[in-house]
Design a protein around this motif. Structure first.
Motif, PDB file in Angstrom:
ATOM      1  N   SER A   1      36.491  44.149  34.576  1.00  0.00           N
ATOM      2  CA  SER A   1      37.595  45.113  34.625  1.00  0.00           C
ATOM      3  C   SER A   1      38.656  44.780  35.683  1.00  0.00           C
ATOM      4  O   SER A   1      39.846  45.023  35.441  1.00  0.00           O
ATOM      5  N   PRO A   2      38.301  44.265  36.872  1.00  0.00           N
ATOM      6  CA  PRO A   2      39.345  43.997  37.874  1.00  0.00           C
ATOM      7  C   PRO A   2      40.507  43.132  37.397  1.00  0.00           C
ATOM      8  O   PRO A   2      41.660  43.410  37.772  1.00  0.00           O
ATOM      9  N   PRO A   3      40.297  42.089  36.564  1.00  0.00           N
ATOM     10  CA  PRO A   3      41.457  41.321  36.106  1.00  0.00           C
ATOM     11  C   PRO A   3      42.492  42.156  35.357  1.00  0.00           C
ATOM     12  O   PRO A   3      43.687  41.841  35.386  1.00  0.00           O
ATOM     13  N   VAL A   4      42.054  43.209  34.669  1.00  0.00           N
ATOM     14  CA  VAL A   4      42.988  44.082  33.950  1.00  0.00           C
ATOM     15  C   VAL A   4      44.020  44.638  34.916  1.00  0.00           C
ATOM     16  O   VAL A   4      45.217  44.718  34.607  1.00  0.00           O
ATOM     17  N   GLU A   5      43.538  45.034  36.102  1.00  0.00           N
ATOM     18  CA  GLU A   5      44.421  45.678  37.084  1.00  0.00           C
ATOM     19  C   GLU A   5      45.370  44.678  37.741  1.00  0.00           C
ATOM     20  O   GLU A   5      46.344  45.067  38.370  1.00  0.00           O
ATOM     21  N   VAL A   6      45.088  43.381  37.590  1.00  0.00           N
ATOM     22  CA  VAL A   6      45.978  42.344  38.102  1.00  0.00           C
ATOM     23  C   VAL A   6      46.976  41.913  37.033  1.00  0.00           C
ATOM     24  O   VAL A   6      48.183  41.905  37.244  1.00  0.00           O
ATOM     25  N   VAL A   7      46.453  41.582  35.849  1.00  0.00           N
ATOM     26  CA  VAL A   7      47.281  41.014  34.783  1.00  0.00           C
ATOM     27  C   VAL A   7      48.384  41.972  34.345  1.00  0.00           C
ATOM     28  O   VAL A   7      49.506  41.547  34.051  1.00  0.00           O
TER      29      VAL A   7
END
Length: 345
Positions: A232-238
């Motif tokens: 899930s963390p990559p979602v908040e970056v991308v």
């Protein structure tokens, strides 16, 4: 987990194998794929893709079972290892060994004698935390299942209903794997006493209740801990512009349970030929490499490349809890029944 693509086209009602020019995919709400990748499949195969989404994974599986004699589509995607036996025992799928199955990593394969399902992706169900909340309150974020029942985390966690949601069920199974038949209920009593909140599905938990997600911030979510995924963390970056140097959310690595999702050709599918072509496509290199930044899961095809953002911000758990599918099949319904009476009543 991310946005959704519903490709154009609708079933023309053809009854025989291959009569229809449309292949219909039935899935949970987290299905997503790049338009260009779907378009390439449509051009190469001659079939239009129609996508029907049916809520959270648990709800979608249950509905597919209820409609199996007259299914809504040809292929079902999104049954995972926590619910696989329910789908197989209810005759949801017909056998088909997808082309390229030999490239799937052996640890993800299932039902090898009958080939009723094809592994498509894998991920880890884990507690995510809102880094800012814990920094502001000068509290260390939790790292393990044991930490979640400590007083400093009271009223901070939101999870999904284990009877309707696959991440909710995965989290329950993770606790059963960790604490065993004799210990998981006692653990959940402590978690309940520590103020765990239960909602129906992942969308509500992550995008409304969780203070660390972009959606949760807009909805003024007040829970800094949520059951979601290690990816899930990559979602908040991308999806943030400008992109932050670090993900605003983290993963409690000691709370993870390994999930594998499968697809299958539905029994009584109207377009079996198109359905088989679509299953081949789901494990093709092109789809497998497109998948991580669309559905935020890992490919199961050996050699499939994973994007750098995914490796940096959403690495797979190093030592997730796992459980033999036969044990899940044997105990799941009783565990869910006990969990419901313990936590929801």
């Amino acid at each position: 987990m991310a946005g959704t693509l519903a490709a154009c086209g609708s079933s023309d009602g053809g009854q025989g194998s291959g009569d229809s020019k449309t292949v219909t995919l039935v899935s949970h709400n987290s299905w997503a794929a790049s338009k260009g990748v779907i378009a390439a499949f449509e051009k190469q195969s001659g079939y239009k893709v129609n996508v029907l989404e049916d809520g959270d994974a648990g709800q979608a599986v249950n509905k597919a079972i209820l409609t199996k004699d007259n299914p809504q589509g040809d292929v079902f995607f999104g049954v995972d290892n926590t619910l696989l036996s329910r789908a197989l025992d209810n005759g949801l799928f017909q056998p088909y060994e997808a082309k390229g199955s030999d490239r799937i990593a052996p640890e993800y394969r299932a039902d090898q004698d009958k080939h009723r399902v094809t592994p498509v992706d894998t991920g880890d169900i884990c507690v995510n935390y809102d880094k800012k909340y814990f920094a502001d309150h000068k509290i260390d974020p939790p790292r393990s299942f044991d930490d979640l029942v400590k007083p400093q985390y009271k009223n901070l966690l939101v999870t999904e209903n284990a009877s309707t949601s696959s991440p909710g069920l995965g989290f329950l199974l993770g606790t059963a794997a960790k604490y065993g038949d004799g210990g998981w209920e006692g653990y959940w009593k402590k978690l309940k006493a520590n103020g765990v909140k239960v909602v129906d599905g992942w969308e509500q938990a992550y995008n409304e209740e969780f203070s660390g997600s972009a959606g949760g911030k807009k909805a003024k979510g007040d829970r800094p801990l949520v059951v979601s995924y290690a990816s899930s963390p990559p979602v908040e970056v991308v999806y943030t512009d400008p992109k932050p140097a670090a993900a605003p959310t983290g993963v409690a690595q000691g709370t993870c349970f390994r999930q594998v999702e499968y697809a299958g050709l539905l029994s009584n599918a109207k377009n079996t030929k198109g359905g088989k072509a679509f299953l081949d496509f789901l494990i093709s290199e092109r789809f497998q490499e497109d998948m991580p930044l669309n559905m935020y899961v890992y490919p199961v095809r050996e050699g499939a490349q994973v994007p750098p953002e995914f490796v940096k911000y959403g690495p797979q758990a190093k030592d997730p809890e796992t459980m033999d599918p036969a044990k899940i099949a044997d105990r799941r319904d009783q565990w869910v029944k006990s969990w419901t009476s313990l936590v929801l009543k």
